[in-house]
Design an enzyme around this catalytic site. Structure first.
Site, PDB file in Angstrom:
ATOM      1  N   GLN A   1      -3.920  -1.272   9.772  1.00 39.95           N
ATOM      2  CA  GLN A   1      -3.894  -2.610   9.152  1.00 39.95           C
ATOM      3  C   GLN A   1      -4.540  -3.643  10.079  1.00 39.95           C
ATOM      4  O   GLN A   1      -4.191  -3.756  11.237  1.00 39.95           O
ATOM      5  CB  GLN A   1      -2.444  -3.011   8.840  1.00 39.95           C
ATOM      6  CG  GLN A   1      -2.319  -4.354   8.136  1.00 39.95           C
ATOM      7  CD  GLN A   1      -2.965  -4.379   6.759  1.00 39.95           C
ATOM      8  OE1 GLN A   1      -2.853  -3.431   5.990  1.00 39.95           O
ATOM      9  NE2 GLN A   1      -3.682  -5.465   6.446  1.00 39.95           N
TER      10      GLN A   1
ATOM     11  N   LYS B   1       0.831  -1.205   0.000  1.00 43.70           N
ATOM     12  CA  LYS B   1       0.000   0.000   0.000  1.00 43.70           C
ATOM     13  C   LYS B   1       0.862   1.251   0.000  1.00 43.70           C
ATOM     14  O   LYS B   1       0.584   2.217  -0.716  1.00 43.70           O
ATOM     15  CB  LYS B   1      -0.944  -0.012   1.217  1.00 43.70           C
ATOM     16  CG  LYS B   1      -2.061  -1.050   1.091  1.00 43.70           C
ATOM     17  CD  LYS B   1      -2.820  -1.283   2.411  1.00 43.70           C
ATOM     18  CE  LYS B   1      -3.821  -2.437   2.259  1.00 43.70           C
ATOM     19  NZ  LYS B   1      -4.436  -2.839   3.544  1.00 43.70           N
TER      20      LYS B   1
ATOM     21  N   ASP C   1     -10.220   4.140   4.605  1.00 39.39           N
ATOM     22  CA  ASP C   1     -10.338   2.688   4.464  1.00 39.39           C
ATOM     23  C   ASP C   1     -11.776   2.231   4.772  1.00 39.39           C
ATOM     24  O   ASP C   1     -12.107   1.058   4.612  1.00 39.39           O
ATOM     25  CB  ASP C   1      -9.341   2.019   5.432  1.00 39.39           C
ATOM     26  CG  ASP C   1      -8.976   0.605   5.021  1.00 39.39           C
ATOM     27  OD1 ASP C   1      -9.059   0.284   3.818  1.00 39.39           O
ATOM     28  OD2 ASP C   1      -8.594  -0.185   5.911  1.00 39.39           O
TER      29      ASP C   1
END
Lengths: 294, 294
Positions: free
Chosen positions: A102, A58, A125
């Site tokens: 994450q 990412k 996200d």
């Protein structure tokens, strides 16, 4: 349907590439106009090797698109309070426009509490409760990246979910549940199936749109695919194997996402697109125009 | 199934009565222990006669249960900013433990913005985005009252949704969507149907649990009820007519909620129960014990 029928593949790699390019030009435009480059902060707890790889990927994609990547690594022994403190600081930092925590965060941390420390306008996200409710109610906000990528793929292939029966197999908070809500928002009839579902095959056979998101290799039998269906395989199991038995499914479906190269690449593309949107908004350059749609 | 089969009625009136009694004793206990009575603030915009009646009914039921009712009426011309200001003040007022904004708020107001001004710990009507996400993710929080009442009714009649196919007809933010998420949380396979659904009858015929929440009299045909199904009729149309054609449905269902006397009374009961829970929590008397379950 003849024996030689083969479903058309939904090319996520190409579409993701175009979205990433559009994100890069928008990032350059933002940097030029504001003097500030869009910045995504990634937060990783511990050193799980798959997570390390995902975060690295990412970050590399961000940098390639002209998005500054700031990384924060916490030890596996970090407490919820420590993680919340770190995320809160990023939420308040005007130089950070998007935050990605994450998943998974390990056994010592209340992941939900950590997610909720992400400011809504930086939740690129799409993991906060507010973002989920916004997706569910058709309100403005960031979408969860994989569900957002799935919806964009459907759009690209001119699939209008309205009136279609969409069956979502899997009900996680960042994939199954939100993609079902997004499909419902586009007027599909939506069925959620999961590990407690009885008679899964008979429900899958009704799916005009099938979203497989269980993380079990070839879990969906090809012979259960309704002829002409649109099949979205969001599974990614070791050995590049999806959640759908693709060989048989391809003889029945109209459209199907390959694994790899279908849903997978879309996830990061949506992340990049939403990061530049967040930056534009926070830097006073919001145009209402989404790079996802350009 | 013989011609003389008749579904058992799910008695919401009696259960709601018991929950209200339990709420009243808990309210008395809270008042005794803290010196402060639980307080629900009701907010009404304009003077729509049905809304006036609903609010009056809720206030009367509060007072009967020993819950202080504070009312705030705003003119139909009130702006979103004025309403948000009023609700924010109630959110910050330590003497108010729960807030109910009567729906609908009229054409001049952004209802979502107004709902979001309700502090999460005072959202005893379960209308905020956070409450919806909490219901969806199985997290602690207040439930929307009608969905909560439906779940409690199912529990009372020993209906375990796990593995059953629940079909929800209707997808409003305070009824269809949350009840589907609560059923999913109890491991039902859940299908959402609505005005764009094609082949509604064939989906309804699969329902082990049917929730009708569309607000159209006798919209669900009795002959589409699966033999042995549990039928929750959350519709309440003029003339005491539900969303289900009850005469035929009763010859096929195992359990069915009458209209009136089924789901209706449960809504206020859940409101009372959640108001005393909110008060207990805010007054430092939270016991983790829910009067809904007592």
């Amino acid at each position: 349907m003849s024996q030689t029928h083969t479903a058309r593949l939904m090319d996520g790699t190409d579409l993701a590439h175009r979205i990433s390019e559009a994100s890069a030009s928008r990032a350059a435009e933002i940097t030029r106009e504001s003097g500030t480059a869009p910045c995504l902060a990634t937060v990783l707890v511990g050193d799980d090797s798959a997570s390390v790889t995902y975060v690295r990927m990412k970050r590399a994609r961000c940098e390639k698109a002209g998005i500054v990547s700031r990384h924060l690594g916490l030890p596996a022994t970090a407490t919820t309070a420590e993680l919340v403190g770190a995320i809160t600081a990023l939420s308040q930092d005007p130089e950070v426009h998007g935050i990605l925590l994450q998943h998974p965060v390990g056994p010592y941390i209340d992941e939900r509490v950590a997610f909720e420390a992400i400011a809504p306008d930086k939740d690129v996200d799409g993991v906060t409760m507010r973002s989920f409710a916004a997706m569910s109610f058709g309100l403005p906000g960031f979408v969860s990246c994989t569900p957002g990528g799935i919806m964009r793929l459907l759009e690209e292939y001119d699939v209008d979910p309205a009136g279609k029966h969409a069956v979502v197999v899997g009900r996680s908070a960042i994939l199954g549940k939100p993609v079902g809500m997004l499909l419902l928002g586009r007027n599909a009839t939506v069925t959620y199936c999961h590990s407690h579902t009885t008679g899964l095959g008979s429900i899958v056979r009704q799916a005009d749109i099938l979203v497989a998101a269980v993380g079990r290799p070839r879990f969906i039998r090809g012979e259960d695919i309704k002829p002409g269906a649109i099949v979205i395989d969001a599974g990614y199991n070791p050995g590049n194997i999806g959640d759908v038995d693709v060989e048989t499914a391809r003889t029945r479906a109209n459209l199907i996402t390959p694994v790899p190269g279908g849903v997978g690449p879309m996830t990061i593309a949506v992340l990049l697109a939403q990061t530049v949107e967040a930056a534009a908004e926070q830097l006073g350059l919001g145009s209402g125009r989404s790079v996802l749609r350009s």
